[in-house]
Design a protein around this motif. Sequence first.
Motif, PDB file in Angstrom:
ATOM      1  N   THR A   9       0.987  -1.228   0.069  1.00 51.54           N
ATOM      2  CA  THR A   9       0.076  -0.039   0.025  1.00 51.54           C
ATOM      3  C   THR A   9       0.754   1.106   0.003  1.00 51.54           C
ATOM      4  OG1 THR A   9      -0.230  -0.176   2.494  1.00 51.54           O
ATOM      5  CG2 THR A   9      -2.067  -0.916   1.112  1.00 51.54           C
ATOM      6  N   THR A  10       0.298   2.302  -0.755  1.00 55.10           N
ATOM      7  CA  THR A  10       1.103   3.424  -0.689  1.00 55.10           C
ATOM      8  C   THR A  10       1.321   4.179   0.860  1.00 55.10           C
ATOM      9  OG1 THR A  10      -0.816   4.858  -0.700  1.00 55.10           O
ATOM     10  CG2 THR A  10      -0.015   4.222  -2.957  1.00 55.10           C
ATOM     11  N   PRO A  11       2.378   5.185   0.879  1.00 55.86           N
ATOM     12  CA  PRO A  11       2.587   5.453   2.271  1.00 55.86           C
ATOM     13  C   PRO A  11       1.355   6.133   3.060  1.00 55.86           C
ATOM     14  CG  PRO A  11       4.382   6.173   1.032  1.00 55.86           C
ATOM     15  CD  PRO A  11       3.303   5.496  -0.182  1.00 55.86           C
ATOM     16  N   GLU A  12       0.575   7.118   2.109  1.00 58.52           N
ATOM     17  CA  GLU A  12      -0.774   7.623   2.891  1.00 58.52           C
ATOM     18  C   GLU A  12      -1.608   6.462   3.132  1.00 58.52           C
ATOM     19  OE1 GLU A  12      -1.160   8.336  -1.455  1.00 58.52           O
ATOM     20  OE2 GLU A  12       0.546   8.313  -0.304  1.00 58.52           O
ATOM     21  N   ARG A  13      -1.935   5.567   2.131  1.00 60.24           N
ATOM     22  CA  ARG A  13      -2.891   4.670   2.609  1.00 60.24           C
ATOM     23  C   ARG A  13      -2.413   3.890   3.696  1.00 60.24           C
ATOM     24  NH1 ARG A  13      -7.717   1.491   0.582  1.00 60.24           N
ATOM     25  NH2 ARG A  13      -7.697   0.188   2.492  1.00 60.24           N
ATOM     26  N   THR A  14      -1.072   3.344   3.808  1.00 64.85           N
ATOM     27  CA  THR A  14      -0.552   2.742   5.004  1.00 64.85           C
ATOM     28  C   THR A  14      -0.851   3.109   5.998  1.00 64.85           C
ATOM     29  OG1 THR A  14       1.130   1.527   3.504  1.00 64.85           O
ATOM     30  CG2 THR A  14       1.526   1.741   5.996  1.00 64.85           C
ATOM     31  N   TRP A  15      -0.701   4.570   6.490  1.00 61.54           N
ATOM     32  CA  TRP A  15      -0.754   5.396   7.390  1.00 61.54           C
ATOM     33  C   TRP A  15      -2.409   5.414   7.890  1.00 61.54           C
ATOM     34  CZ3 TRP A  15      -4.132   9.874   8.120  1.00 61.54           C
ATOM     35  CH2 TRP A  15      -3.890  10.275   9.246  1.00 61.54           C
ATOM     36  N   LEU A  16      -3.202   5.525   6.997  1.00 60.33           N
ATOM     37  CA  LEU A  16      -4.777   5.289   7.122  1.00 60.33           C
ATOM     38  C   LEU A  16      -5.084   3.828   7.975  1.00 60.33           C
ATOM     39  CD1 LEU A  16      -7.610   6.231   7.304  1.00 60.33           C
ATOM     40  CD2 LEU A  16      -7.875   5.686   4.794  1.00 60.33           C
ATOM     41  N   ASP A  17      -4.441   2.852   7.123  1.00 59.84           N
ATOM     42  CA  ASP A  17      -4.607   1.442   7.900  1.00 59.84           C
ATOM     43  C   ASP A  17      -4.172   1.235   8.955  1.00 59.84           C
ATOM     44  OD1 ASP A  17      -6.281   0.596   5.484  1.00 59.84           O
ATOM     45  OD2 ASP A  17      -4.454  -0.008   4.500  1.00 59.84           O
ATOM     46  N   HIS A  18      -3.129   2.027   9.246  1.00 55.09           N
ATOM     47  CA  HIS A  18      -2.373   1.938  10.391  1.00 55.09           C
ATOM     48  C   HIS A  18      -3.109   2.357  11.701  1.00 55.09           C
ATOM     49  CE1 HIS A  18       1.251   0.493  12.125  1.00 55.09           C
ATOM     50  NE2 HIS A  18       1.934   1.683  12.369  1.00 55.09           N
ATOM     51  N   ASP A  31      -5.017  14.035   2.733  1.00 56.75           N
ATOM     52  CA  ASP A  31      -6.547  14.331   2.628  1.00 56.75           C
ATOM     53  C   ASP A  31      -7.236  13.409   1.357  1.00 56.75           C
ATOM     54  OD1 ASP A  31      -6.070  16.199   4.381  1.00 56.75           O
ATOM     55  OD2 ASP A  31      -5.707  17.962   3.103  1.00 56.75           O
ATOM     56  N   ALA A  32      -6.692  13.308   0.285  1.00 56.61           N
ATOM     57  CA  ALA A  32      -7.400  12.390  -0.846  1.00 56.61           C
ATOM     58  C   ALA A  32      -7.630  11.132  -0.371  1.00 56.61           C
ATOM     59  CB  ALA A  32      -6.611  12.327  -1.974  1.00 56.61           C
ATOM     60  N   VAL A  33      -6.794  10.194   0.365  1.00 56.55           N
ATOM     61  CA  VAL A  33      -7.170   8.930   0.966  1.00 56.55           C
ATOM     62  C   VAL A  33      -8.170   8.871   1.953  1.00 56.55           C
ATOM     63  CG1 VAL A  33      -5.565   8.838   2.835  1.00 56.55           C
ATOM     64  CG2 VAL A  33      -5.839   6.728   1.400  1.00 56.55           C
ATOM     65  N   LEU A  34      -8.052   9.947   2.801  1.00 55.78           N
ATOM     66  CA  LEU A  34      -9.347  10.195   3.825  1.00 55.78           C
ATOM     67  C   LEU A  34     -10.554  10.282   3.260  1.00 55.78           C
ATOM     68  CD1 LEU A  34      -7.567  12.322   6.389  1.00 55.78           C
ATOM     69  CD2 LEU A  34      -8.061  10.271   6.557  1.00 55.78           C
ATOM     70  N   VAL A  35     -10.656  11.022   2.144  1.00 54.23           N
ATOM     71  CA  VAL A  35     -11.739  11.326   1.340  1.00 54.23           C
ATOM     72  C   VAL A  35     -12.325  10.096   0.624  1.00 54.23           C
ATOM     73  CG1 VAL A  35     -13.037  12.573  -0.678  1.00 54.23           C
ATOM     74  CG2 VAL A  35     -11.908  13.756   0.920  1.00 54.23           C
ATOM     75  N   ARG A  84     -15.559   5.717   4.876  1.00 57.79           N
ATOM     76  CA  ARG A  84     -16.224   4.836   5.545  1.00 57.79           C
ATOM     77  C   ARG A  84     -15.437   3.811   6.212  1.00 57.79           C
ATOM     78  NH1 ARG A  84     -21.656   6.329   5.326  1.00 57.79           N
ATOM     79  NH2 ARG A  84     -22.083   7.282   3.215  1.00 57.79           N
ATOM     80  N   THR A  85     -13.975   3.864   6.133  1.00 61.11           N
ATOM     81  CA  THR A  85     -13.383   2.705   6.612  1.00 61.11           C
ATOM     82  C   THR A  85     -13.194   2.585   8.025  1.00 61.11           C
ATOM     83  OG1 THR A  85     -11.239   1.433   5.995  1.00 61.11           O
ATOM     84  CG2 THR A  85     -10.946   3.787   6.470  1.00 61.11           C
ATOM     85  N   LYS A  86     -12.791   1.601   8.452  1.00 63.05           N
ATOM     86  CA  LYS A  86     -12.086   1.409   9.903  1.00 63.05           C
ATOM     87  C   LYS A  86     -11.050   2.271  10.274  1.00 63.05           C
ATOM     88  CE  LYS A  86     -11.764  -2.311  13.554  1.00 63.05           C
ATOM     89  NZ  LYS A  86     -11.333  -3.604  13.701  1.00 63.05           N
ATOM     90  N   GLY A  87     -11.134   3.001  11.358  1.00 63.54           N
ATOM     91  CA  GLY A  87     -10.324   3.787  11.976  1.00 63.54           C
ATOM     92  C   GLY A  87     -10.099   5.243  11.370  1.00 63.54           C
ATOM     93  N   ILE A  88     -11.310   5.661  10.554  1.00 63.93           N
ATOM     94  CA  ILE A  88     -11.101   6.729  10.000  1.00 63.93           C
ATOM     95  C   ILE A  88     -11.446   7.965  10.911  1.00 63.93           C
ATOM     96  CG2 ILE A  88     -13.826   6.788   9.476  1.00 63.93           C
ATOM     97  CD1 ILE A  88     -11.052   8.370   7.125  1.00 63.93           C
ATOM     98  N   ASN A  89     -12.209   7.875  12.086  1.00 62.01           N
ATOM     99  CA  ASN A  89     -12.386   8.966  12.941  1.00 62.01           C
ATOM    100  C   ASN A  89     -11.236   9.279  13.615  1.00 62.01           C
ATOM    101  OD1 ASN A  89     -15.012   9.182  12.269  1.00 62.01           O
ATOM    102  ND2 ASN A  89     -15.687   7.966  13.958  1.00 62.01           N
TER     103      ASN A  89
END
Length: 337
Positions: free
Chosen positions: A145-154, A197-201, A205-210
């Motif tokens: 996964t890309t760095p920003e997507r990795t951070w979101l999943d993390h 910001d783009a990956v958050l958009v 609705r993904t888990k961990g988004i808040n």
Amino acid sequence: MDWKNEADSTAVGEGAAKQDSARGAVPKTVFTAEEARASGMTEYQLRHRWLVVPTPGIRLWNLGDPPWREVVEAVSSLTGDHYLSHSTAARLWGLWLPHHLEEDWPIHVTGRKGESGARRRPGIQGHKAELDDEDVVEFDGLRLTTPERTWLDHATQIKDPVWLVAAGDALLQRSNGPARPAGVLGENPLCTLAEVDAVLVRRRRTKGINAARQARALIREGVDSPAETLLRLIIVDAGLPEPVVNQEVWLSPTLKRRPDLHYPQWRIAIQYDGRGHGESAQLNSDIKRDSDFTDHGWESVKAADDVYRSDGARQFLERLRRAIHRQTRVASTVTVV
């Protein structure tokens, strides 16, 4: 299955002596069965007594703890539409992690939801998720996964919100800052705030988004170390204004310095002097740096490793508040004159 403890250390000496021609076929410690067959290894050799099968499709020589990077490479090369993710990808990208995730096992892999799904094998933590093309990349032979997507999943793994901010700051380190650790992927910065910001958009609705959204409000560009992140958040959590991060300050028309953090309105430089600053060369540099600030009407406030303990944080904040009070009085006197 715990891959780190799978290998029997008592077999190291004997096993190294009995790897015969099978070892020569595939010189790597960890490899896929497909790689072995392509190198001419027979099915009989794939059942060698000193080969361990930690998960279907992968072999490793029973010589002790397997090299983490080689295991990751082998998992990534298995057939299927899957990508290294979560803490596994975070370690590969060099994100700043809490200690319990710095050596996290098993290997985390995400498959596209509704297609390949999660790769469920012993030693692999499988995940299912929506993965857009913007969420994944092939880098240095690894699918992840890309760095920003990795951070979101993390965000689903990091329970301490401070460390989620630190991992976000690691994405945005300045290109002319300290060298990245050996062996990690990419160059600084790993991505931009716009990509975060783009990956958050995309994944709203993904888990961990808040948790990720709350951390996004606090991540900053140009941070050089997790220590700077934690120190900045200690200051903000105490109700003080947020200091500027790692920007150069002109002390005179010919002299500029880059404090870790600073308050331009009060001419206060905040420096983290933790481990490593006691070495002779670094100590001399720190003394010269602090002298430069003092000689030009600034005040330096230092923080050490004890700032992460409650008493150390309290003492540091007291020093900082006193410095703000003194520098406010100085600024007021100058204005009156």
